[in-house]
Design a protein around this motif. Structure first.
Motif, PDB file in Angstrom:
ATOM      1  N   ALA A  27       0.850  -1.188   0.000  1.00 17.60           N
ATOM      2  CA  ALA A  27       0.000   0.000   0.000  1.00 17.60           C
ATOM      3  C   ALA A  27       0.887   1.239   0.000  1.00 17.60           C
ATOM      4  O   ALA A  27       1.862   1.327   0.751  1.00 17.60           O
ATOM      5  CB  ALA A  27      -0.913  -0.002   1.215  1.00 17.60           C
ATOM      6  N   TYR A  28       0.538   2.202  -0.856  1.00 14.48           N
ATOM      7  CA  TYR A  28       1.245   3.472  -0.955  1.00 14.48           C
ATOM      8  C   TYR A  28       0.253   4.621  -0.866  1.00 14.48           C
ATOM      9  O   TYR A  28      -0.839   4.546  -1.433  1.00 14.48           O
ATOM     10  CB  TYR A  28       1.992   3.590  -2.290  1.00 14.48           C
ATOM     11  CG  TYR A  28       3.188   2.701  -2.416  1.00 14.48           C
ATOM     12  CD1 TYR A  28       4.437   3.130  -1.979  1.00 14.48           C
ATOM     13  CD2 TYR A  28       3.083   1.439  -2.977  1.00 14.48           C
ATOM     14  CE1 TYR A  28       5.553   2.312  -2.101  1.00 14.48           C
ATOM     15  CE2 TYR A  28       4.190   0.620  -3.105  1.00 14.48           C
ATOM     16  CZ  TYR A  28       5.420   1.068  -2.671  1.00 14.48           C
ATOM     17  OH  TYR A  28       6.515   0.257  -2.795  1.00 14.48           O
ATOM     18  N   LEU A  29       0.687   5.669  -0.185  1.00 13.21           N
ATOM     19  CA  LEU A  29      -0.063   6.909  -0.146  1.00 13.21           C
ATOM     20  C   LEU A  29       0.495   7.779  -1.264  1.00 13.21           C
ATOM     21  O   LEU A  29       1.691   8.077  -1.288  1.00 13.21           O
ATOM     22  CB  LEU A  29       0.121   7.607   1.206  1.00 13.21           C
ATOM     23  CG  LEU A  29      -0.651   8.906   1.384  1.00 13.21           C
ATOM     24  CD1 LEU A  29      -2.150   8.625   1.485  1.00 13.21           C
ATOM     25  CD2 LEU A  29      -0.167   9.635   2.630  1.00 13.21           C
ATOM     26  N   ALA A  44       5.123   9.030  -3.741  1.00 16.52           N
ATOM     27  CA  ALA A  44       4.432   8.025  -2.938  1.00 16.52           C
ATOM     28  C   ALA A  44       5.234   7.732  -1.690  1.00 16.52           C
ATOM     29  O   ALA A  44       6.458   7.817  -1.677  1.00 16.52           O
ATOM     30  CB  ALA A  44       4.247   6.737  -3.749  1.00 16.52           C
ATOM     31  N   ARG A  60       2.605   3.037   2.961  1.00 23.42           N
ATOM     32  CA  ARG A  60       1.566   3.209   3.982  1.00 23.42           C
ATOM     33  C   ARG A  60       2.123   2.916   5.371  1.00 23.42           C
ATOM     34  O   ARG A  60       1.729   3.532   6.351  1.00 23.42           O
ATOM     35  CB  ARG A  60       0.369   2.315   3.664  1.00 23.42           C
ATOM     36  CG  ARG A  60      -0.699   2.242   4.740  1.00 23.42           C
ATOM     37  CD  ARG A  60      -1.297   3.616   5.021  1.00 23.42           C
ATOM     38  NE  ARG A  60      -2.221   3.582   6.119  1.00 23.42           N
ATOM     39  CZ  ARG A  60      -1.922   3.961   7.371  1.00 23.42           C
ATOM     40  NH1 ARG A  60      -0.728   4.389   7.682  1.00 23.42           N
ATOM     41  NH2 ARG A  60      -2.838   3.927   8.323  1.00 23.42           N
ATOM     42  N   ASP A 105      -4.399   9.681  -3.084  1.00 24.95           N
ATOM     43  CA  ASP A 105      -5.051   8.377  -2.998  1.00 24.95           C
ATOM     44  C   ASP A 105      -4.210   7.428  -2.159  1.00 24.95           C
ATOM     45  O   ASP A 105      -3.044   7.690  -1.877  1.00 24.95           O
ATOM     46  CB  ASP A 105      -5.201   7.792  -4.412  1.00 24.95           C
ATOM     47  CG  ASP A 105      -6.323   6.777  -4.535  1.00 24.95           C
ATOM     48  OD1 ASP A 105      -6.960   6.430  -3.510  1.00 24.95           O
ATOM     49  OD2 ASP A 105      -6.575   6.314  -5.664  1.00 24.95           O
ATOM     50  N   LEU A 106      -4.824   6.335  -1.777  1.00 23.66           N
ATOM     51  CA  LEU A 106      -4.135   5.213  -1.144  1.00 23.66           C
ATOM     52  C   LEU A 106      -4.357   4.036  -2.080  1.00 23.66           C
ATOM     53  O   LEU A 106      -5.505   3.672  -2.371  1.00 23.66           O
ATOM     54  CB  LEU A 106      -4.707   4.921   0.243  1.00 23.66           C
ATOM     55  CG  LEU A 106      -4.088   3.749   0.988  1.00 23.66           C
ATOM     56  CD1 LEU A 106      -2.622   4.045   1.319  1.00 23.66           C
ATOM     57  CD2 LEU A 106      -4.856   3.451   2.267  1.00 23.66           C
ATOM     58  N   ARG A 152      -2.904   0.046  -3.674  1.00 23.15           N
ATOM     59  CA  ARG A 152      -2.071  -1.144  -3.541  1.00 23.15           C
ATOM     60  C   ARG A 152      -1.374  -1.343  -4.883  1.00 23.15           C
ATOM     61  O   ARG A 152      -1.992  -1.237  -5.935  1.00 23.15           O
ATOM     62  CB  ARG A 152      -2.914  -2.373  -3.222  1.00 23.15           C
ATOM     63  CG  ARG A 152      -3.354  -2.374  -1.796  1.00 23.15           C
ATOM     64  CD  ARG A 152      -3.094  -3.750  -1.192  1.00 23.15           C
ATOM     65  NE  ARG A 152      -3.515  -3.725   0.182  1.00 23.15           N
ATOM     66  CZ  ARG A 152      -2.682  -3.767   1.203  1.00 23.15           C
ATOM     67  NH1 ARG A 152      -1.406  -3.851   1.004  1.00 23.15           N
ATOM     68  NH2 ARG A 152      -3.130  -3.738   2.434  1.00 23.15           N
TER      69      ARG A 152
END
Length: 162
Positions: free
Chosen positions: A6-8, A18, A21, A96-97, A99
Motif C-alpha cells: 500500500a502506498y499513499l 508516494a 503506507r 489516494d491510497l 495497492r
C-alpha cells in the motif's frame, strides 16, 4: 484491496510521489504552523501535537520545486510519519491510497538521487511515481539541525504549558 504494498500518493508541486503506507502515521489538515525566524525554507514550521513540537518539512521547498506562494494552499496536508522523533511532511495534496503489485515497483540505485531519497519508481498505468524513503529525505547534517531546532521549539512550547 488486492495483494501488494500500500502506498499513499501525494502531489508535491505537480510531481507525483508516494510513501509506503507503513511509514505514515496520520494525515492532518494544514494547521497553523509556528516558524522560527531564520529557519531554512524547507522548514514550514512546527505544529503543537498534544504538547509535542513536531517539525513540518515543505517537500516542494526541500526538493527545489515551485515556490510556496505559487501553489494553492487550499488542499495542502501534513503527512505525519511514524518514528521515534515525529516529523510531518507538507504536501500540496494527498491523492489516494493504492495497492501496488510488486511487478510495478522498481528500485532506484541509491546514488541516483540526493541521499537516496527516491528509493523506488512505481509504474501506475502511464504514470511514473517517485517512491520516497522517509529516512533519506534529509541529509545527516540537515537531520542534526532539525533535531536541534525541534528541541528548542519543544523547550519554548514547555514554557507556555499550564
Amino acid at each position: 484491496m488486492t495483494a501488494g504494498t500500500a502506498y499513499l500518493l501525494v502531489d508535491v508541486a505537480g510531481t507525483a510521489c508516494a510513501l509506503s503506507r507503513e511509514a505514515v502515521r496520520e494525515l492532518l489538515p494544514l494547521p497553523r504552523l509556528w516558524r522560527p525566524p531564520g529557519a531554512p525554507a524547507a522548514l514550514a514550521g512546527f505544529l503543537n501535537l498534544a504538547g509535542a513540537a513536531v517539525p513540518a518539512l515543505d517537500l516542494a521547498a526541500l526538493f527545489g520545486l515551485a515556490p510556496a506562494s505559487a501553489r494553492d494552499g487550499l488542499y495542502r496536508h501534513l503527512v505525519l510519519l511514524r518514528g521515534e522523533a515525529p516529523v510531518a511532511l507538507l504536501v500540496d495534496r494527498v491523492d489516494d491510497l493504492v495497492r501496488v503489485d510488486p511487478a510495478q515497483v522498481r528500485p532506484v540505485p541509491e546514488g541516483a538521487t540526493l541521499n537516496g531519497c527516491v528509493a523506488e519508481e512505481i509504474r501506475l498505468g502511464e504514470r511514473l511515481v517517485h517512491g520516497l524513503s522517509p529516512a533519506r529525505i534529509l541529509l545527516a547534517e540537515e537531520r542534526g539541525r532539525l533535531d536541534a531546532a525541534t528541541r528548542e521549539a519543544q523547550r519554548r512550547l514547555a514554557e507556555w504549558a499550564a
